[in-house]
Design a protein around this motif. Structure first.
Motif, short mmCIF file in Angstrom:
data_model
loop_
_atom_site.label_atom_id
_atom_site.label_comp_id
_atom_site.label_asym_id
_atom_site.label_seq_id
_atom_site.Cartn_x
_atom_site.Cartn_y
_atom_site.Cartn_z
N UNK A 42 0.82 -1.21 0.00
CA UNK A 42 0.00 0.00 0.00
C UNK A 42 0.86 1.26 0.00
N UNK A 43 1.98 1.23 0.68
CA UNK A 43 2.89 2.38 0.69
C UNK A 43 3.38 2.68 -0.72
N UNK A 44 3.83 1.64 -1.42
CA UNK A 44 4.33 1.85 -2.79
C UNK A 44 3.22 2.24 -3.74
N UNK A 45 2.02 1.68 -3.55
CA UNK A 45 0.89 2.11 -4.38
C UNK A 45 0.58 3.58 -4.16
N UNK A 46 0.62 4.01 -2.91
CA UNK A 46 0.38 5.42 -2.62
C UNK A 46 1.45 6.31 -3.25
N UNK A 47 2.70 5.89 -3.18
CA UNK A 47 3.77 6.66 -3.81
C UNK A 47 3.53 6.77 -5.31
N UNK A 48 3.14 5.64 -5.91
CA UNK A 48 2.88 5.64 -7.34
C UNK A 48 1.70 6.55 -7.66
N UNK A 49 0.63 6.47 -6.88
CA UNK A 49 -0.55 7.29 -7.13
C UNK A 49 -0.26 8.77 -6.90
N UNK A 50 0.64 9.07 -5.97
CA UNK A 50 1.01 10.47 -5.74
C UNK A 50 1.86 11.01 -6.90
N UNK A 51 2.57 10.14 -7.56
CA UNK A 51 3.41 10.54 -8.69
C UNK A 51 2.59 10.75 -9.97
N UNK A 52 1.49 10.04 -10.09
CA UNK A 52 0.69 10.07 -11.32
C UNK A 52 0.23 11.48 -11.70
N UNK A 53 -0.30 12.30 -10.78
CA UNK A 53 -0.74 13.64 -11.21
C UNK A 53 0.40 14.47 -11.80
N UNK A 54 1.60 14.32 -11.25
CA UNK A 54 2.74 15.05 -11.80
C UNK A 54 3.05 14.59 -13.22
N UNK A 55 3.00 13.28 -13.44
CA UNK A 55 3.22 12.76 -14.79
C UNK A 55 2.13 13.25 -15.74
N UNK A 56 0.89 13.19 -15.29
CA UNK A 56 -0.23 13.62 -16.12
C UNK A 56 -0.09 15.08 -16.50
N UNK A 57 0.24 15.92 -15.54
CA UNK A 57 0.40 17.36 -15.82
C UNK A 57 1.53 17.61 -16.79
N UNK A 58 2.61 16.87 -16.65
CA UNK A 58 3.74 17.03 -17.56
C UNK A 58 3.37 16.63 -18.98
N UNK A 59 2.59 15.58 -19.10
CA UNK A 59 2.23 15.06 -20.42
C UNK A 59 1.12 15.88 -21.07
N UNK A 60 0.27 16.50 -20.28
CA UNK A 60 -0.88 17.23 -20.82
C UNK A 60 -0.49 18.24 -21.89
N UNK A 61 0.58 18.96 -21.68
CA UNK A 61 0.99 19.95 -22.66
C UNK A 61 1.38 19.34 -23.99
N UNK A 62 1.84 18.11 -23.99
CA UNK A 62 2.28 17.46 -25.20
C UNK A 62 1.17 16.69 -25.91
N UNK A 63 0.18 16.30 -25.16
CA UNK A 63 -0.81 15.39 -25.75
C UNK A 63 -2.24 15.85 -25.46
N UNK A 64 -2.62 16.92 -26.09
CA UNK A 64 -3.96 17.47 -25.88
C UNK A 64 -5.04 16.48 -26.29
#
Length: 151
Positions: A42-64
């Motif tokens: 669960x700790x690693x899942x939470x870390x992964x889920x906390x990282x996802x929004x940052x990845x999504x925001x970074x990718x949003x500009x490239x992939x409208x």
């Protein structure tokens, strides 16, 4: 009744009681190891889920035009945050969406050169490695626990 017979009966009762307590304590210890291994996942899942929004925001500009996959990932993460109880099916859904997400990223060479994205990607890779190890450990602990119960 003979005193020696009473002593023998008491000794047998004490030995049986000791054996039962030893098995009980072993089961409790193994059960706690299972809970600990599950908490590590669960700790690693939470870390992964906390990282996802940052990845999504970074990718949003490239992939409208890939917004549906990004929205699906965000919705799954929000669902997890609201429940804090992830079933195997939900974990598989998130893994599938994350795989789609990473496949989308392959279509954007400029994105792969972005230092922020690369840093997040490396962090995700490390988390995924730790998550795999934690899952393997969990499976070992559960197998040990189940074997002890069955025997």
């Amino acid at each position: 009744m003979d005193n020696s017979l009473i002593y023998i009966i008491l000794i047998v009762i004490l030995v049986l009681n000791s054996m039962i307590l030893r098995v009980y304590n072993k089961l409790i210890k193994l059960q706690n190891r299972v809970k600990n291994a599950q908490a590590n996942i669960e700790i690693y899942l939470n870390k992964r889920f906390d990282l996802i929004p940052n990845l999504v925001e970074t990718v949003k500009g490239y992939s409208k035009h890939e917004s549906t996959t990004l929205e699906d990932i965000t919705a799954l993460r929000s669902n997890y945050n609201n429940k804090k109880d992830l079933s195997i099916k939900q974990a598989e859904e998130i893994n599938n969406e994350l795989s789609k997400f990473l496949a989308i990223v392959e279509n954007y060479p400029d994105l792969k050169a972005n230092s922020q994205y690369m840093s997040l990607q490396n962090e995700l890779r490390v988390i995924e490695d730790h998550l795999g190890i934690a899952r393997q450990r969990y499976n070992e602990v559960v197998t040990n626990y189940n074997t002890t119960i069955e025997s």
